[in-house]
Write an enzyme that holds these catalytic residues in place. Sequence first.
Site, PDB file in Angstrom:
ATOM      1  N   ASN A 116       0.870  -1.177   0.000  1.00  0.00           N
ATOM      2  CA  ASN A 116       0.000   0.000   0.000  1.00  0.00           C
ATOM      3  C   ASN A 116       0.906   1.226   0.000  1.00  0.00           C
ATOM      4  O   ASN A 116       1.545   1.515   1.002  1.00  0.00           O
ATOM      5  CB  ASN A 116      -0.886  -0.047   1.261  1.00  0.00           C
ATOM      6  N   TRP A 117       0.948   1.897  -1.130  1.00  0.00           N
ATOM      7  CA  TRP A 117       1.883   3.023  -1.252  1.00  0.00           C
ATOM      8  C   TRP A 117       1.321   4.317  -0.667  1.00  0.00           C
ATOM      9  O   TRP A 117       2.001   5.346  -0.651  1.00  0.00           O
ATOM     10  CB  TRP A 117       2.280   3.224  -2.727  1.00  0.00           C
ATOM     11  N   LYS A 118       0.075   4.279  -0.254  1.00  0.00           N
ATOM     12  CA  LYS A 118      -0.566   5.447   0.374  1.00  0.00           C
ATOM     13  C   LYS A 118      -0.361   6.711  -0.482  1.00  0.00           C
ATOM     14  O   LYS A 118      -0.314   6.614  -1.702  1.00  0.00           O
ATOM     15  CB  LYS A 118      -0.037   5.630   1.804  1.00  0.00           C
TER      16      LYS A 118
ATOM     17  N   HIS B 206      -9.522   1.128   4.823  1.00  0.00           N
ATOM     18  CA  HIS B 206      -8.246   1.280   5.542  1.00  0.00           C
ATOM     19  C   HIS B 206      -8.470   2.191   6.751  1.00  0.00           C
ATOM     20  O   HIS B 206      -9.269   3.131   6.696  1.00  0.00           O
ATOM     21  CB  HIS B 206      -7.198   1.884   4.604  1.00  0.00           C
TER      22      HIS B 206
ATOM     23  N   GLU C 143      -6.882   4.566   7.889  1.00  0.00           N
ATOM     24  CA  GLU C 143      -6.698   6.002   7.637  1.00  0.00           C
ATOM     25  C   GLU C 143      -7.951   6.607   7.003  1.00  0.00           C
ATOM     26  O   GLU C 143      -8.289   7.754   7.267  1.00  0.00           O
ATOM     27  CB  GLU C 143      -5.443   6.216   6.770  1.00  0.00           C
TER      28      GLU C 143
ATOM     29  N   GLU D  38      -5.503  -5.077  10.420  1.00  0.00           N
ATOM     30  CA  GLU D  38      -4.463  -4.093  10.686  1.00  0.00           C
ATOM     31  C   GLU D  38      -4.772  -3.387  12.000  1.00  0.00           C
ATOM     32  O   GLU D  38      -5.577  -2.444  12.025  1.00  0.00           O
ATOM     33  CB  GLU D  38      -4.415  -3.050   9.563  1.00  0.00           C
TER      34      GLU D  38
ATOM     35  N   GLY E  35       2.399   2.087  10.911  1.00  0.00           N
ATOM     36  CA  GLY E  35       3.364   3.179  10.791  1.00  0.00           C
ATOM     37  C   GLY E  35       4.046   3.545  12.102  1.00  0.00           C
ATOM     38  O   GLY E  35       4.711   4.565  12.203  1.00  0.00           O
TER      39      GLY E  35
ATOM     40  N   SER F 159       3.302  -2.260  10.346  1.00  0.00           N
ATOM     41  CA  SER F 159       4.751  -2.357  10.531  1.00  0.00           C
ATOM     42  C   SER F 159       5.341  -3.712  10.128  1.00  0.00           C
ATOM     43  O   SER F 159       6.242  -4.223  10.789  1.00  0.00           O
ATOM     44  CB  SER F 159       5.126  -2.016  11.977  1.00  0.00           C
TER      45      SER F 159
ATOM     46  N   GLY G  42       2.867  -1.186   4.319  1.00  0.00           N
ATOM     47  CA  GLY G  42       2.897   0.237   4.000  1.00  0.00           C
ATOM     48  C   GLY G  42       4.329   0.697   3.768  1.00  0.00           C
ATOM     49  O   GLY G  42       4.894   0.536   2.689  1.00  0.00           O
ATOM     50  N   GLY G  43       4.952   1.233   4.828  1.00  0.00           N
ATOM     51  CA  GLY G  43       6.294   1.813   4.728  1.00  0.00           C
ATOM     52  C   GLY G  43       7.304   0.946   3.999  1.00  0.00           C
ATOM     53  O   GLY G  43       8.013   1.431   3.094  1.00  0.00           O
TER      54      GLY G  43
HETATM   55  P1  PGA Z   1       2.812   0.191   7.716  1.00  0.00           P
HETATM   56  O1  PGA Z   1       1.354   0.419   7.058  1.00  0.00           O
HETATM   57  O2  PGA Z   1       3.342  -1.082   7.127  1.00  0.00           O
HETATM   58  O3  PGA Z   1       3.599   1.399   7.327  1.00  0.00           O
HETATM   59  O4  PGA Z   1       2.603   0.087   9.187  1.00  0.00           O
HETATM   60  C1  PGA Z   1       0.481  -0.637   6.830  1.00  0.00           C
HETATM   61  C2  PGA Z   1      -0.814  -0.130   6.238  1.00  0.00           C
HETATM   62  O5  PGA Z   1      -1.291   0.929   6.650  1.00  0.00           O
HETATM   63  O6  PGA Z   1      -1.411  -0.782   5.347  1.00  0.00           O
END
Ligand code: PGA
Length: 251
Positions: free
Chosen positions: A10-12, A96, A98, A168, A174, A214, A235-236
């Site tokens: 997920n590149w957000k 998600h 967010e 998640e 994050g 993470s 994500g990251g």
């Molecule tokens: P993260 O994000 O790996 O940076 O914790 C995961 C996500 O939000 O899908």
Amino acid sequence: MPRKPFIAGNWKMSLATNEASQLAMSIASTCSDLSDRDVLIAPSFTALHAVADAIKGSDIILAGQNVCWEEQGAYTGEISPAMLRDLGCTSVIIGHSERRTLFGETDQLVNKRLTGALAHGINPILCVGETLEEREQNITFEVLEKQMRIGLDKVDENSAHHIVIAYEPVWAIGTGKTASNEQAQEVHAFLRQLLAQIYKKGLAASIRILYGGSVKPENIDSLMVQPDIDGALVGGAALNAQSFERIVKFK
Ligand code: PGA
């Protein structure tokens, strides 16, 4: 039938078009011909076109990070399933945390997006997860059950089989904090049992449940050993070609 591992990036809201395209090319060259696992990337909407070109000919699945339930019309700021399909997307991330916490998306709205995606031929990844506060109040399972039951409302067995679930925990996204392998497995087992109540046991056993929060090269191997963890939503660490490759090639 064993569940095929599924690693999703997920590149957000990261990467300009040229950066996204470079990263996609690196991933396509190292992770594309893996027939024993599914690999997905979800760039921002603005980079989808360039990324679709960069991964052409590979097996990488292209996904949106959200989708509207209607094919077209007066929905300013939204992207339709037809638009995603037009750019080569076959999948989409929905609900998600967010979207839920920063943009006020409710379980009902998540359900609307999810059923809309399914109706228009896009496979959804339904994200669920509790906040730190909810975990500390010991209501993790209640929160997840509500997110799952409302999120999957009106989704019949035929459609459910196109869905992937992503657990998640919000406190692990994050933050560098990962749920322990046991914490994650406990929740994944709970989600699978819940799926068996909503659908049939056989179907529940075939739906993939990803862990997210993470995920890194250092923790992927021990997460993937857990019996109900079928993959990861990253994500990251998905923004770095080497890290993502190592996660895709978990041991
Ligand atoms: P993260 O994000 O790996 O940076 O914790 C995961 C996500 O939000 O899908």
